[in-house]
Write a protein that holds these residues in place. Structure first.
Motif, PDB file in Angstrom:
ATOM      1  N   ARG A 229     -52.354  20.137  11.751  1.00 27.63           N
ATOM      2  CA  ARG A 229     -51.874  20.129  10.374  1.00 27.63           C
ATOM      3  C   ARG A 229     -52.868  19.387   9.475  1.00 27.63           C
ATOM      4  O   ARG A 229     -53.179  19.840   8.376  1.00 27.63           O
ATOM      5  CB  ARG A 229     -50.484  19.501  10.273  1.00 27.63           C
TER       6      ARG A 229
ATOM      7  N   PHE B   1     -54.135  27.395  10.706  1.00 29.29           N
ATOM      8  CA  PHE B   1     -52.718  27.578  10.410  1.00 29.29           C
ATOM      9  C   PHE B   1     -52.104  28.653  11.310  1.00 29.29           C
ATOM     10  O   PHE B   1     -51.023  28.461  11.864  1.00 29.29           O
ATOM     11  CB  PHE B   1     -52.525  27.959   8.939  1.00 29.29           C
ATOM     12  N   VAL B   2     -52.802  29.769  11.459  1.00 23.54           N
ATOM     13  CA  VAL B   2     -52.286  30.863  12.291  1.00 23.54           C
ATOM     14  C   VAL B   2     -52.120  30.414  13.735  1.00 23.54           C
ATOM     15  O   VAL B   2     -51.104  30.708  14.374  1.00 23.54           O
ATOM     16  CB  VAL B   2     -53.201  32.108  12.182  1.00 23.54           C
TER      17      VAL B   2
ATOM     18  N   GLN C 157     -49.161  28.078  13.820  1.00 23.02           N
ATOM     19  CA  GLN C 157     -47.910  28.801  13.585  1.00 23.02           C
ATOM     20  C   GLN C 157     -47.500  29.595  14.826  1.00 23.02           C
ATOM     21  O   GLN C 157     -46.344  29.589  15.218  1.00 23.02           O
ATOM     22  CB  GLN C 157     -48.080  29.724  12.387  1.00 23.02           C
ATOM     23  N   ARG C 158     -48.454  30.283  15.432  1.00 27.09           N
ATOM     24  CA  ARG C 158     -48.145  31.076  16.639  1.00 27.09           C
ATOM     25  C   ARG C 158     -47.747  30.186  17.812  1.00 27.09           C
ATOM     26  O   ARG C 158     -46.968  30.598  18.663  1.00 27.09           O
ATOM     27  CB  ARG C 158     -49.320  31.953  17.017  1.00 27.09           C
TER      28      ARG C 158
ATOM     29  N   ASP D  95     -46.089  27.608  17.399  1.00 28.13           N
ATOM     30  CA  ASP D  95     -44.881  26.933  16.912  1.00 28.13           C
ATOM     31  C   ASP D  95     -45.094  25.420  16.892  1.00 28.13           C
ATOM     32  O   ASP D  95     -44.233  24.641  17.289  1.00 28.13           O
ATOM     33  CB  ASP D  95     -43.676  27.314  17.774  1.00 28.13           C
TER      34      ASP D  95
ATOM     35  N   PHE E 109     -45.879  23.608  14.118  1.00 26.49           N
ATOM     36  CA  PHE E 109     -45.493  22.962  12.866  1.00 26.49           C
ATOM     37  C   PHE E 109     -43.983  22.970  12.717  1.00 26.49           C
ATOM     38  O   PHE E 109     -43.347  24.006  12.866  1.00 26.49           O
ATOM     39  CB  PHE E 109     -46.110  23.690  11.660  1.00 26.49           C
TER      40      PHE E 109
ATOM     41  N   ALA F  37     -43.812  24.533   8.032  1.00 22.03           N
ATOM     42  CA  ALA F  37     -45.115  25.039   7.612  1.00 22.03           C
ATOM     43  C   ALA F  37     -45.054  25.792   6.290  1.00 22.03           C
ATOM     44  O   ALA F  37     -46.056  26.349   5.859  1.00 22.03           O
ATOM     45  CB  ALA F  37     -45.679  25.940   8.700  1.00 22.03           C
ATOM     46  N   ASP F  38     -43.890  25.798   5.645  1.00 24.06           N
ATOM     47  CA  ASP F  38     -43.745  26.555   4.401  1.00 24.06           C
ATOM     48  C   ASP F  38     -44.706  26.081   3.318  1.00 24.06           C
ATOM     49  O   ASP F  38     -45.269  26.886   2.579  1.00 24.06           O
ATOM     50  CB  ASP F  38     -42.305  26.478   3.883  1.00 24.06           C
TER      51      ASP F  38
ATOM     52  N   GLU G 191     -48.213  27.363   4.169  1.00 24.87           N
ATOM     53  CA  GLU G 191     -48.263  28.811   3.964  1.00 24.87           C
ATOM     54  C   GLU G 191     -48.331  29.151   2.473  1.00 24.87           C
ATOM     55  O   GLU G 191     -49.107  30.002   2.053  1.00 24.87           O
ATOM     56  CB  GLU G 191     -47.041  29.475   4.609  1.00 24.87           C
TER      57      GLU G 191
END
Length: 137
Positions: A20, A75-76, A79-80, A82, A84, A87-88, A91
């Motif tokens: 992050r 970020f990807v 995110q994948r 999981d 975060f 993560a809104d 994004e």
């Protein structure tokens, strides 16, 4: 003597936090690489072509695209995985920067097109003016 902890959950949490921070840092670097509002708005030149060339230079995004790409890549992955909890915000900031960068690049292309067209147009108008002067004689 303390024992080093290699607990999977703790390590995953630490890695997620670092990821992050990497995304946030890359987003900050991308924002810093964007042109300033004053640089785009306030240009000094002796003629229209000078203004366009100055504006074209001011619209240079430098390393912003590369930094945004790095942020999005990290970020990807996070995110994948999981990684975060929330993560809104990341994004949304990535989407906002992508849109802004696209707008700046579009403006740069428009200004570049005008800057390359203007000398030819000036020459054509000069030729037309000379022909008009000859017709009047």
């Amino acid at each position: 003597m303390s024992q080093t902890s290699f607990d999977d959950e703790e390590l995953f949490g630490e890695a997620a936090s670092e990821m992050r921070e990497t995304v946030e840092s890359a987003l900050a670097d991308a924002r810093a690489a964007l042109p300033t509002a004053d640089a785009v708005w306030e240009v000094e030149a002796d003629n229209t072509l000078g203004v366009l060339n100055s504006l074209k230079g001011a619209l240079d995004t430098g390393d912003a695209a590369a930094q945004l790409r790095e942020a999005k890549k990290q970020f990807v992955i996070g995110q994948r995985a999981d990684a975060f909890e929330d993560a809104d915000d990341l994004e949304a900031e990535i989407a906002e920067l992508e849109e802004l960068l696209g707008d700046i690049e579009e403006a740069h292309e428009s200004v570049s097109g005008l800057a390359s067209t203007l000398p030819g147009l000036r020459g054509a108008l000069e030729d037309a003016g000379e022909e008009s002067d000859e017709d009047e004689e």
